[in-house]
Design an enzyme around this catalytic site. Structure first.
Site: not given
Length: 770
Positions: A307-309
């Protein structure tokens, strides 16, 4: 350069066209390590043995990535969420509750941390060290958008390789790059991180950067895993607004936004990052159809999805998850293997599995992929690879790396205008005034993400770069005149006086790096008003004006800036920016960059891109006509400077364009040839571009599509024949039921200097033999 031929496959009839493949995708095969191509569920004996011993908490740990506060990052973490101190991180590493640390640097500290994992944990599973190494590490190269202007995949591969060399020496295994989002709205700040508005150029550079980061051997100390991002269609956010929603047809998703990812996977990328945005109401991090059905099912991708942040936690704010527990459930079921920074997996997966909300088989499959990735890069055999403090000392900011930064910077500059051959300037005999907020500024040369790990002591400002090449450095007078968005007391007066005392004025204006990149969307992409007032005051002196434009996107140029006799698009060029710009200004390097994005006539045209589809009422040829056509009331629907455009100090002529045949057989190849001649007085490089247009199709098609380009380097008077090959696969598009199809019929070909000119040719694609 070979043309893109990725859309092949078996055929069958569909409407007036013919299907290609069974899965409605371009059909790129995933390459790379053998493990990434094995059927789902298979892994090495070592991985399976580990998996059999792991508790659910240890499995959740392998699926969790956290900011490395043991060796804290230099740059800002944004937003500050779930930050854990060094003591807590070390304890959780020893408990097997962390699989990946990110954005920490330093080989010695990484070595100590890895020992905590390998010697202090029950199962001795090594950590992956990851970071956002986007366009350089200690030594910084041009922002990716600038480098795209080089139209040189070999250069992109070399700079990515150099970044990997430095970053891996500082204890990193994995980079969250390249960004391969196709971006058609220049208001979006993250345009700076990608390759621009064109799909084909994006594919070529995505593959080049993956090869560069990863090198020839994933187990080598200087190899870094590449991560194409953001999956998917992040570049299509509504109104160019960061983190915004995306409304997109399936055909546009598949034709425009997915091919660069496929090219990256074909080049060997083994990981991918999900996007913050939703697509048609489904956030990417919860999009099972996108991740599991398409990425893994249709494309056969067996690598790791991260996932992104905190993007999994943001599913709550999106309104698709009831709470954090529900967000973790949605993300893991969609196919997200690693949760970045939120901590949701380590917090909720054990209970989700115990309650039956998440099958253990789903978790095991994700853990198997993560462990297999660690095995693929050699961590089980050598957990201390890339953790050598001696290598860190000897591989950082070397003369060779700085020389590459300078070369890449100069090759990324685009000469937009050069009336009466004002450029290049002589190194002696002229008094120069360098004016503008970027004249002697060292803080805005790196661009978005460039300063995250950079050694800012390497930064070269414009004044230093110019003086270093002048016969008399005292022949350059420097005045800022104003700051980026504010005035300086007496600044205008001193700038005008400097201009009056000079023979030629260099005006360094544009955006600061804080105006581009993530979370830096702009509604108005003009030069800030205070700088325009400075430009007007300086132009009023009547001195010849050279614009040195600083920017991370296409900019609307107007007034005295647009009308200046010479304009250079200099972007953010990295550590050696001042030297690179001086190389071009004084003619040591003949500019050869070409625009990877269209410069609009007005901000209100955005999103604007060269390869829009035809309409039923195209704009009239007469710019003054007020017909009921596809145009704005005040301006034409065209660019000030189009995609692919760029000048040099040499001039080039294209002639004698030919096709090998007027009828392209279904399984045959057609060759396009053209002669290129340097008609100027100096040696130069030219980028020859090949565009097509499908004249009649079952769906409206772009007015032009780039299908090839070649860089040609010629001495004055020299001539060379350039060749391109076209096959049926190059002519395909997404048709009914989202299948890739090719349709027999007439096609136009343009061998061109940019997206709006060229030598026209035409041919017919024949139907398949019966």
């Amino acid at each position: 350069m070979a043309l893109n031929t990725t859309n092949g496959g078996p055929v069958g009839p569909s409407r007036r066209g013919f299907l290609s493949g069974a899965a409605a995708v371009a059909g790129l095969a995933v390459t790379g390590p053998a493990w990434a191509r094995e059927p789902a569920g298979r892994a090495s004996g070592r991985v399976e043995a580990l998996l059999a011993q792991m508790t659910i908490e240890e499995k959740a740990g392998q699926l969790s990535c956290f900011a490395d506060m043991i060796r804290p990052p230099i740059g800002d973490m944004n937003p500050l969420v779930n930050i854990r101190n060094a003591q807590t991180l070390t304890a959780e590493i020893k408990a097997g509750r962390i699989g990946v640390l990110m954005n920490g640097v330093g080989a010695q500290a990484a070595l100590d941390t890895q020992k905590a994992a390998v010697e202090g944990s029950r199962l001795k599973i090594p950590l992956l060290f990851a970071a956002d190494v986007i366009h350089g590490f200690r030594t910084v190269y041009p922002i990716p958008l600038a480098e795209a202007a080089s139209f040189d995949p070999h250069l992109a591969e070399r700079t990515a390789r150099a970044a990997a060399l430095e970053a891996s020496a500082s204890g990193l295994h994995w980079t969250f790059a390249p960004m391969v989002d196709v971006a058609r709205d220049e208001r979006w700040g993250r345009v700076a991180e990608g390759s621009g508005e064109d799909v084909f150029l994006g594919e070529i550079l995505a593959a080049a950067r993956v090869r560069g980061f990863q090198g020839k051997d994933l187990k080598a100390d200087d190899s870094m895993l590449a991560t194409p991002k953001h999956f998917a269609a992040y570049g299509a956010v509504t109104a160019g607004l960061e983190y915004n929603s995306v409304e997109l047809s399936e055909a546009t998703l598949r034709e425009v936004h997915l091919p660069p990812f496929q090219a990256a996977f074909a080049a060997g990328a083994q990981t991918v990052m999900t996007a913050f945005n939703d697509i048609n109401g489904v956030p990417s991090t919860a999009n099972k159809r996108l991740i599991t059905d398409m990425l893994r099912g249709e494309w056969g991708f067996k690598g790791v999805v991260i996932s992104d942040y905190t993007a999994d936690q943001e599913l709550v704010a999106h309104g698709v998850a009831a709470d954090d527990r529900d967000a973790a459930r949605l993300a893991i079921l969609a196919g997200v293997d690693i949760s970045m920074q939120s901590g949701l997996y380590i917090r909720y997966l054990p209970e989700l599995v115990a309650s039956g909300a998440v099958p253990i088989e789903i978790v095991d499959a994700a853990v198997r992929r993560v462990l297999s990735l660690k095995e693929a890069i050699g961590l089980f055999d050598n957990p201390y690879r890339s953790l050598d403090p001696n290598a860190e000392r000897t591989h950082t900011a070397t003369p060779a790396l700085r020389a590459l930064s300078r070369e890449a910077g100069a090759r990324s500059i685009v000469l937009l205008k050069n009336d009466q051959n004002l450029l290049p300037l002589p190194k002696a005999g002229k008094r120069l005034a360098l004016i503008g907020p970027f004249a002697d500024d060292r803080d805005n040369v790196l661009g978005a993400w460039g300063g995250f790990f950079a050694d800012r002591r390497l930064n070269v400002d414009l004044a230093s770069g110019l003086r270093a090449q002048m016969a008399d450095p005292n022949g350059l007078v420097v005045e800022r005149g104003c700051e980026v968005e504010t005035t300086i007391a007496g600044g205008f007066e001193r700038a005008v006086a400097a201009a009056q005392s000079a023979d030629i004025v260099l005006l360094a204006i544009g955006e600061s790096q804080d105006m581009t990149g993530e979370a830096k969307s702009r509604t108005d992409i003009r030069i800030p008003p205070v700088q325009m007032r400075l430009a007007e005051a300086v132009a009023a002196t009547g001195k010849p004006l050279v614009i040195l434009l600083r920017h991370g996107r296409a900019i609307q140029l107007e007034g005295v800036v647009r009308d200046a006799p010479a304009i250079l698009a200099t972007w953010f060029l990295g550590s050696e920016m001042g030297n690179a710009v001086a190389d071009v200004v004084f003619g040591a390097v003949n500019p050869s960059g070409r625009l990877p994005v269209s410069f609009p006539l007005d901000s209100g045209q955005e999103p604007f891109f060269y390869n829009g589809r035809t309409t039923g009422r195209p704009a009239p040829a007469d710019p003054n006509a007020q017909e009921y056509k596809s145009r704005w009331r005040s301006i034409r629907n065209e660019a000030l400077y189009p995609f692919g455009f760029g000048l040099g100090y040499a001039s080039f002529a294209l002639s004698d364009a030919k096709l090998s045949t007027q009828s392209l057989g279904w399984n045959d190849t057609l060759r396009v040839t053209v002669k290129v001649k340097n008609t100027g007085q100096v040696h130069g490089d030219h980028v020859v571009q090949l565009y097509i247009r499908d004249r009649v199709a079952s769906r409206t098609r772009p007015v032009r599509e780039l299908k090839g380009f070649q860089r040609v380097s010629l001495a004055p008077g020299a001539e060379r024949e350039v060749r391109f090959d076209l096959a049926r696969q190059n002519l395909m598009f997404v048709g009914d039921n989202n299948y890739w199809i090719a349709e027999p019929g007439m096609f136009e070909v343009y061998v061109a200097n940019s997206s709006v000119d060229g030598l026209p040719l035409s041919f017919e694609l024949l139907a398949p033999p019966t």
